[in-house]
Design a protein around this motif. Structure first.
Motif, PDB file in Angstrom:
ATOM      1  N   GLY A 153      25.021  39.652  39.225  1.00 33.78           N
ATOM      2  CA  GLY A 153      25.431  40.774  38.655  1.00 33.78           C
ATOM      3  C   GLY A 153      25.628  42.009  38.411  1.00 33.78           C
ATOM      4  N   LYS A 154      25.479  43.395  37.498  1.00 34.20           N
ATOM      5  CA  LYS A 154      26.142  43.476  37.298  1.00 34.20           C
ATOM      6  C   LYS A 154      27.280  43.854  38.639  1.00 34.20           C
ATOM      7  CE  LYS A 154      24.123  46.093  32.880  1.00 34.20           C
ATOM      8  NZ  LYS A 154      23.283  47.335  33.026  1.00 34.20           N
ATOM      9  N   PRO A 155      27.231  44.618  39.409  1.00 34.79           N
ATOM     10  CA  PRO A 155      27.618  44.865  40.554  1.00 34.79           C
ATOM     11  C   PRO A 155      28.718  43.706  40.845  1.00 34.79           C
ATOM     12  CG  PRO A 155      25.592  45.396  41.347  1.00 34.79           C
ATOM     13  CD  PRO A 155      25.362  44.380  39.460  1.00 34.79           C
ATOM     14  N   PHE A 156      28.406  42.197  40.655  1.00 35.53           N
ATOM     15  CA  PHE A 156      30.301  41.539  40.896  1.00 35.53           C
ATOM     16  C   PHE A 156      30.633  41.692  39.626  1.00 35.53           C
ATOM     17  CE2 PHE A 156      30.874  37.120  40.092  1.00 35.53           C
ATOM     18  CZ  PHE A 156      31.488  37.070  41.030  1.00 35.53           C
ATOM     19  N   LEU A 157      30.422  41.408  38.436  1.00 33.65           N
ATOM     20  CA  LEU A 157      30.404  41.069  37.661  1.00 33.65           C
ATOM     21  C   LEU A 157      31.265  42.273  37.680  1.00 33.65           C
ATOM     22  CD1 LEU A 157      28.195  40.170  35.081  1.00 33.65           C
ATOM     23  CD2 LEU A 157      30.362  38.824  36.469  1.00 33.65           C
ATOM     24  N   ALA A 158      30.941  43.635  37.780  1.00 37.09           N
ATOM     25  CA  ALA A 158      31.470  44.875  37.207  1.00 37.09           C
ATOM     26  C   ALA A 158      33.352  45.385  38.771  1.00 37.09           C
ATOM     27  CB  ALA A 158      30.690  45.783  37.710  1.00 37.09           C
ATOM     28  N   THR A 159      32.856  43.964  39.146  1.00 42.48           N
ATOM     29  CA  THR A 159      34.082  44.236  40.240  1.00 42.48           C
ATOM     30  C   THR A 159      34.854  43.454  40.385  1.00 42.48           C
ATOM     31  OG1 THR A 159      32.527  45.232  42.482  1.00 42.48           O
ATOM     32  CG2 THR A 159      34.396  44.051  43.112  1.00 42.48           C
ATOM     33  N   ILE A 160      34.769  42.095  40.140  1.00 48.57           N
ATOM     34  CA  ILE A 160      36.042  41.592  39.415  1.00 48.57           C
ATOM     35  C   ILE A 160      36.516  41.156  38.503  1.00 48.57           C
ATOM     36  CG2 ILE A 160      34.268  39.452  40.568  1.00 48.57           C
ATOM     37  CD1 ILE A 160      33.962  37.915  37.531  1.00 48.57           C
ATOM     38  N   GLN A 161      36.459  42.314  37.247  1.00 46.57           N
ATOM     39  CA  GLN A 161      37.410  42.231  36.628  1.00 46.57           C
ATOM     40  C   GLN A 161      38.611  43.015  37.361  1.00 46.57           C
ATOM     41  OE1 GLN A 161      35.249  43.293  32.220  1.00 46.57           O
ATOM     42  NE2 GLN A 161      34.412  45.299  33.711  1.00 46.57           N
ATOM     43  N   PHE A 162      38.368  43.636  37.984  1.00 47.49           N
ATOM     44  CA  PHE A 162      39.971  44.163  39.116  1.00 47.49           C
ATOM     45  C   PHE A 162      40.582  43.226  38.762  1.00 47.49           C
ATOM     46  CE2 PHE A 162      36.522  47.220  40.515  1.00 47.49           C
ATOM     47  CZ  PHE A 162      37.961  49.210  40.127  1.00 47.49           C
ATOM     48  N   GLY A 163      40.279  42.096  39.431  1.00 44.62           N
ATOM     49  CA  GLY A 163      41.253  41.151  39.176  1.00 44.62           C
ATOM     50  C   GLY A 163      42.473  41.243  38.084  1.00 44.62           C
ATOM     51  N   SER A 164      41.598  41.029  36.705  1.00 48.19           N
ATOM     52  CA  SER A 164      41.524  40.738  35.431  1.00 48.19           C
ATOM     53  C   SER A 164      42.981  42.022  35.072  1.00 48.19           C
ATOM     54  CB  SER A 164      40.566  40.297  34.384  1.00 48.19           C
ATOM     55  OG  SER A 164      40.052  39.415  34.616  1.00 48.19           O
ATOM     56  N   VAL A 165      42.509  43.035  35.630  1.00 45.30           N
ATOM     57  CA  VAL A 165      43.239  44.305  35.378  1.00 45.30           C
ATOM     58  C   VAL A 165      44.355  43.999  36.154  1.00 45.30           C
ATOM     59  CG1 VAL A 165      43.279  46.657  35.446  1.00 45.30           C
ATOM     60  CG2 VAL A 165      41.280  46.251  35.001  1.00 45.30           C
ATOM     61  N   VAL A 166      44.714  44.045  37.686  1.00 41.65           N
ATOM     62  CA  VAL A 166      45.617  44.121  38.090  1.00 41.65           C
ATOM     63  C   VAL A 166      46.695  42.453  38.367  1.00 41.65           C
ATOM     64  CG1 VAL A 166      46.601  43.119  40.431  1.00 41.65           C
ATOM     65  CG2 VAL A 166      44.823  43.999  40.435  1.00 41.65           C
ATOM     66  N   ALA A 167      46.074  41.840  37.211  1.00 42.58           N
ATOM     67  CA  ALA A 167      47.008  40.607  36.605  1.00 42.58           C
ATOM     68  C   ALA A 167      48.011  41.150  35.445  1.00 42.58           C
ATOM     69  CB  ALA A 167      45.755  39.257  36.025  1.00 42.58           C
ATOM     70  N   VAL A 168      47.224  41.871  34.335  1.00 43.40           N
ATOM     71  CA  VAL A 168      47.701  41.965  33.482  1.00 43.40           C
ATOM     72  C   VAL A 168      48.416  43.168  33.711  1.00 43.40           C
ATOM     73  CG1 VAL A 168      46.689  43.818  32.542  1.00 43.40           C
ATOM     74  CG2 VAL A 168      47.325  42.679  30.435  1.00 43.40           C
ATOM     75  N   LEU A 169      48.542  43.977  34.109  1.00 44.61           N
ATOM     76  CA  LEU A 169      49.747  45.105  34.986  1.00 44.61           C
ATOM     77  C   LEU A 169      50.676  44.414  35.242  1.00 44.61           C
ATOM     78  CD1 LEU A 169      47.030  47.486  36.945  1.00 44.61           C
ATOM     79  CD2 LEU A 169      48.698  48.186  35.002  1.00 44.61           C
ATOM     80  N   ILE A 170      50.512  43.344  36.598  1.00 45.20           N
ATOM     81  CA  ILE A 170      51.912  42.996  37.065  1.00 45.20           C
ATOM     82  C   ILE A 170      52.741  42.082  36.004  1.00 45.20           C
ATOM     83  CG2 ILE A 170      51.908  40.656  38.988  1.00 45.20           C
ATOM     84  CD1 ILE A 170      49.724  41.444  40.291  1.00 45.20           C
ATOM     85  N   TYR A 171      51.386  41.187  35.397  1.00 48.99           N
ATOM     86  CA  TYR A 171      52.103  40.743  34.293  1.00 48.99           C
ATOM     87  C   TYR A 171      53.530  40.959  33.452  1.00 48.99           C
ATOM     88  CZ  TYR A 171      53.663  36.487  31.241  1.00 48.99           C
ATOM     89  OH  TYR A 171      53.919  35.901  30.027  1.00 48.99           O
ATOM     90  N   PHE A 172      52.664  42.228  32.886  1.00 48.29           N
ATOM     91  CA  PHE A 172      53.439  43.707  32.298  1.00 48.29           C
ATOM     92  C   PHE A 172      54.187  44.894  32.902  1.00 48.29           C
ATOM     93  CE2 PHE A 172      50.435  41.588  28.829  1.00 48.29           C
ATOM     94  CZ  PHE A 172      51.636  40.708  28.368  1.00 48.29           C
ATOM     95  N   TRP A 173      54.641  44.262  33.806  1.00 48.23           N
ATOM     96  CA  TRP A 173      55.055  45.492  34.562  1.00 48.23           C
ATOM     97  C   TRP A 173      56.514  45.938  34.651  1.00 48.23           C
ATOM     98  CZ3 TRP A 173      52.545  49.402  36.936  1.00 48.23           C
ATOM     99  CH2 TRP A 173      53.933  50.330  37.932  1.00 48.23           C
TER     100      TRP A 173
END
Length: 319
Positions: free
Chosen positions: A85-105
């Motif tokens: 549902g929207k709550p689940f999909l909206a939340t797991i995007q944080f995983g992608s945000v953290v990944a790109v921040l760490i990779y390009f830190w």
């Protein structure tokens, strides 16, 4: 005797046959992780679905193939609406945000440090300053477009959110990426980035508001048309996407997910999304150093055609 035996037990065989006919679809769904629409999902099955959806989110967020399209197809084809549902999909995007921040830190730190020095010295030609301004200006189109179209984008019954639109967008973007690959000059590297690159790639990013376009795909395509090397186009695409992805994720989380999430499912999905987002970023940058984008062109073309075929045959519902 055989005739008498069969006659005597015919009702039993009919009962068993009827039972199997009811059980087999359920057993098949269980093996595939499918759930009937509107049904409850037990914890083990829910965790399995959350893990798989995290993989889909992670792999497709940064590859130029559209995370929205793949999550929609997986959810509807396997009837995973209960978990996805929207709550689940909206939340797991944080995983992608953290990944790109760490990779390009390191890149982010260098850009901000150089940008601060440029501001202090009023050196407006400094490379880091141009990148900061390019990213800032390039983020505005998608934010403005998102605000204007938010009503249509949030309406699940809107035509823009239909599976047919996703399929058509995939086919159109595969064609544009193919043209960019064929005709792009690919002569400019990361040191040659200009503010105009951020503006024009930001306009490409705005197209990703249409489900199925792919933010990564639209910005990569724009970068190739602008004459950037493949890896440079992808690298700047990721950096350009950080503000938009972060803002969109926070907005969706507070709007759709806050207070509505299943902690266990979200943890599994978010961690899965983080791991596979990081892997996909590293893989794509390495891949584009050696090879072309044609694999994504053909994949997106086939993906769009498969969705249209599934709609035509009734395997997928258009809405």
């Amino acid at each position: 005797m055989a005739t008498v035996f069969l006659a005597a037990h015919s009702s039993t065989w009919q009962d068993v046959s009827a039972g199997l006919s009811l059980m087999l679809p359920g057993m098949t769904n269980l093996c595939l992780g499918q759930t009937a629409p509107g049904s409850e999902v037990n914890l083990v099955l829910g965790l399995f679905q959350a893990f798989i959806l995290g993989i889909v989110q992670g792999l497709t967020e940064f590859l130029p193939i559209s995370s929205t399209a793949h999550l929609e197809v997986f959810t509807k084809a396997l009837h995973w609406e209960t978990v996805a549902g929207k709550p689940f999909l909206a939340t797991i995007q944080f995983g992608s945000v953290v990944a790109v921040l760490i990779y390009f830190w390191q890149d982010i730190s260098k850009i901000f440090t150089g940008g601060l020095q440029a501001l202090q010295e009023k050196d407006w030609q400094r490379e880091e300053w141009k990148i900061i301004v390019g990213i800032a200006v390039g983020t505005l189109p998608v934010l403005v477009g998102g605000f204007i179209l938010k009503k249509a984008l949030n309406d699940e019954n809107s035509a823009i959110n239909s599976m047919a639109i996703i399929a058509i967008a995939s086919i159109v973007m595969s064609t544009l990426l193919g043209c960019a690959e064929q005709f792009g000059q690919r002569k400019r590297n990361f040191d040659d980035l200009q503010i105009k690159d951020g503006i024009l790639m930001g306009l490409g990013q705005m197209l990703a508001l249409v489900p199925g376009v792919s933010r990564s795909g639209s910005t990569l395509t724009a970068g190739l048309f602008l004459g950037l090397e493949r890896q440079t186009a992808a690298r700047f695409s990721f950096l350009l996407g950080i503000p938009a992805l972060t803002i969109a994720t926070l907005y969706e989380f507070f709007k759709e997910a806050l207070g509505k999430i299943d902690i266990a499912l979200v943890i599994v999905g978010t961690v899965s999304a983080f791991v596979f987002s990081y892997v996909s970023i590293a893989w794509l940058l390495g891949y584009l150093q050696r090879k072309t984008t044609w694999v994504f062109v053909w994949y997106r073309l086939a993906f769009g055609a498969a969705i249209l075929s599934a709609i035509a045959t009734g395997f997928l519902k258009n809405n």
